[in-house]
Design a protein around this motif. Sequence first.
Motif, mmCIF file in Angstrom:
data_model
loop_
_atom_site.group_PDB
_atom_site.id
_atom_site.type_symbol
_atom_site.label_atom_id
_atom_site.label_comp_id
_atom_site.label_asym_id
_atom_site.label_seq_id
_atom_site.Cartn_x
_atom_site.Cartn_y
_atom_site.Cartn_z
ATOM 1 N N ASP A 88 0.927 -1.128 0.019
ATOM 2 C CA ASP A 88 -0.005 0.318 0.196
ATOM 3 C C ASP A 88 1.044 1.180 0.170
ATOM 4 O OD1 ASP A 88 -1.657 2.140 0.670
ATOM 5 O OD2 ASP A 88 -2.823 1.038 1.664
ATOM 6 N N HIS A 89 1.044 2.141 -1.360
ATOM 7 C CA HIS A 89 1.594 3.341 -1.059
ATOM 8 C C HIS A 89 1.492 4.199 -0.350
ATOM 9 C CE1 HIS A 89 4.517 1.606 -4.297
ATOM 10 N NE2 HIS A 89 3.108 1.067 -5.202
ATOM 11 N N PHE A 90 0.139 4.605 0.076
ATOM 12 C CA PHE A 90 -0.316 5.652 0.601
ATOM 13 C C PHE A 90 0.207 5.363 2.613
ATOM 14 C CE2 PHE A 90 -3.456 7.199 3.658
ATOM 15 C CZ PHE A 90 -3.499 8.100 3.174
ATOM 16 N N LEU A 91 0.257 4.019 2.737
ATOM 17 C CA LEU A 91 0.143 3.348 4.446
ATOM 18 C C LEU A 91 2.059 2.900 4.753
ATOM 19 C CD1 LEU A 91 -2.868 1.340 5.215
ATOM 20 C CD2 LEU A 91 -2.164 4.224 5.553
ATOM 21 N N GLU A 92 2.202 2.868 3.047
ATOM 22 C CA GLU A 92 3.406 2.261 3.780
ATOM 23 C C GLU A 92 3.733 1.421 3.579
ATOM 24 O OE1 GLU A 92 5.963 5.858 4.043
ATOM 25 O OE2 GLU A 92 6.051 6.377 2.431
ATOM 26 N N GLN A 93 2.764 0.385 3.487
ATOM 27 C CA GLN A 93 2.475 -1.027 4.232
ATOM 28 C C GLN A 93 2.519 -1.582 3.550
ATOM 29 O OE1 GLN A 93 0.177 -0.192 7.433
ATOM 30 N NE2 GLN A 93 1.860 -0.693 8.528
ATOM 31 N N THR A 94 2.505 -3.505 3.342
ATOM 32 C CA THR A 94 2.581 -4.173 2.511
ATOM 33 C C THR A 94 1.708 -5.526 3.636
ATOM 34 O OG1 THR A 94 4.440 -5.403 1.930
ATOM 35 C CG2 THR A 94 3.395 -7.499 2.338
ATOM 36 N N ILE A 95 -0.023 -5.251 3.258
ATOM 37 C CA ILE A 95 -1.176 -5.308 3.845
ATOM 38 C C ILE A 95 -1.728 -6.911 2.546
ATOM 39 C CG2 ILE A 95 -3.252 -5.131 4.317
ATOM 40 C CD1 ILE A 95 -2.437 -2.489 4.774
ATOM 41 N N ILE A 96 -1.952 -7.611 3.529
ATOM 42 C CA ILE A 96 -1.911 -8.998 2.562
ATOM 43 C C ILE A 96 -3.951 -9.719 2.885
ATOM 44 C CG2 ILE A 96 -0.400 -9.615 1.847
ATOM 45 C CD1 ILE A 96 0.375 -12.080 3.132
ATOM 46 N N ASN A 97 -4.982 -10.473 2.675
ATOM 47 C CA ASN A 97 -5.943 -11.125 2.458
ATOM 48 C C ASN A 97 -6.542 -9.791 3.407
ATOM 49 O OD1 ASN A 97 -4.686 -13.496 2.496
ATOM 50 N ND2 ASN A 97 -3.240 -13.423 3.648
ATOM 51 N N GLN A 98 -7.188 -8.941 2.877
ATOM 52 C CA GLN A 98 -7.898 -8.377 3.352
ATOM 53 C C GLN A 98 -9.165 -8.446 3.143
ATOM 54 O OE1 GLN A 98 -6.691 -4.014 2.418
ATOM 55 N NE2 GLN A 98 -5.571 -4.832 0.659
ATOM 56 N N HIS A 99 -10.265 -8.251 4.352
ATOM 57 C CA HIS A 99 -11.765 -8.896 4.462
ATOM 58 C C HIS A 99 -11.424 -7.259 5.054
ATOM 59 C CE1 HIS A 99 -10.873 -12.902 3.140
ATOM 60 N NE2 HIS A 99 -9.857 -12.637 3.485
ATOM 61 N N LEU A 100 -12.996 -7.078 4.135
ATOM 62 C CA LEU A 100 -13.920 -5.891 5.461
ATOM 63 C C LEU A 100 -15.418 -6.069 4.939
ATOM 64 C CD1 LEU A 100 -14.240 -2.800 5.549
ATOM 65 C CD2 LEU A 100 -14.710 -2.341 3.363
ATOM 66 N N TYR A 101 -15.798 -5.997 6.084
ATOM 67 C CA TYR A 101 -18.056 -6.410 6.395
ATOM 68 C C TYR A 101 -18.348 -5.433 6.666
ATOM 69 C CZ TYR A 101 -15.396 -10.822 6.962
ATOM 70 O OH TYR A 101 -14.243 -11.674 6.708
ATOM 71 N N LEU A 102 -18.836 -5.124 5.646
ATOM 72 C CA LEU A 102 -19.970 -3.983 5.507
ATOM 73 C C LEU A 102 -21.906 -4.071 5.964
ATOM 74 C CD1 LEU A 102 -19.520 -0.550 5.586
ATOM 75 C CD2 LEU A 102 -19.521 -0.858 2.722
ATOM 76 N N THR A 103 -22.020 -3.406 6.064
ATOM 77 C CA THR A 103 -23.859 -3.166 6.155
ATOM 78 C C THR A 103 -24.274 -1.992 6.327
ATOM 79 O OG1 THR A 103 -23.395 -4.986 8.046
ATOM 80 C CG2 THR A 103 -25.847 -3.794 7.645
#
Length: 212
Positions: free
Chosen positions: A86-101
Amino acid sequence: MKKLLLIAFMSSCILGFAQKEKRSFKDYFNEFHISVNHGIPFGAYNRTFFGGGLGMSHVFRADRTVGARAGLDLDFFHFWNNGGFDHFLEQTIINQHLYLTSLSIPINLRINLGEKKNLHLELGGRLGFNLYSFYEADILHSDSTNQPYFVHERHPGGPVGFAFAGVNSGLGYLIQWNEKMDFLIRPTFQLNIYDLDRLHIYTQLNLGIHLK
């Protein structure tokens, strides 16, 4: 005697007015549906998602060529992707999940077609609010004493804002059941805009009933 007649007259007027103004639930909502939602990844928006929902609406001028539909939709989404750097956060982030209602108010122009007006086209928009969101992912950490390692993090909220706007279109068909109710089938195409820089495009299959 005059007072009694006046009281009787006023009582009858009030009773008649109350009966005239008495409304049923169908006068407010005459269409109900459940839905299955499936995301369409495209370009940089590679989040895949799946979900469902339910809703109720009022259809105006259902027996005329030009009508409208407005209502309330409650939808549930599960977004996921493999992630990366993630260039904005300057972090490597994998297996992302978002639950939304989310809860939204769709307003559509409706064109009713056919001799029995059982086929309809819809085009309109929606305004909505995210009632609940939950985010989890594996985030790469590093320090001077250890090799880089992933930590699974979970927290409320996520990368989308509280409010959103959308555009929707659909093609619906009413299957006559009896003189009081029709079955409804309506596939739709939806586009939601979050924070002006995140787009979610998805298809939705609605199954429900329309009260006459």
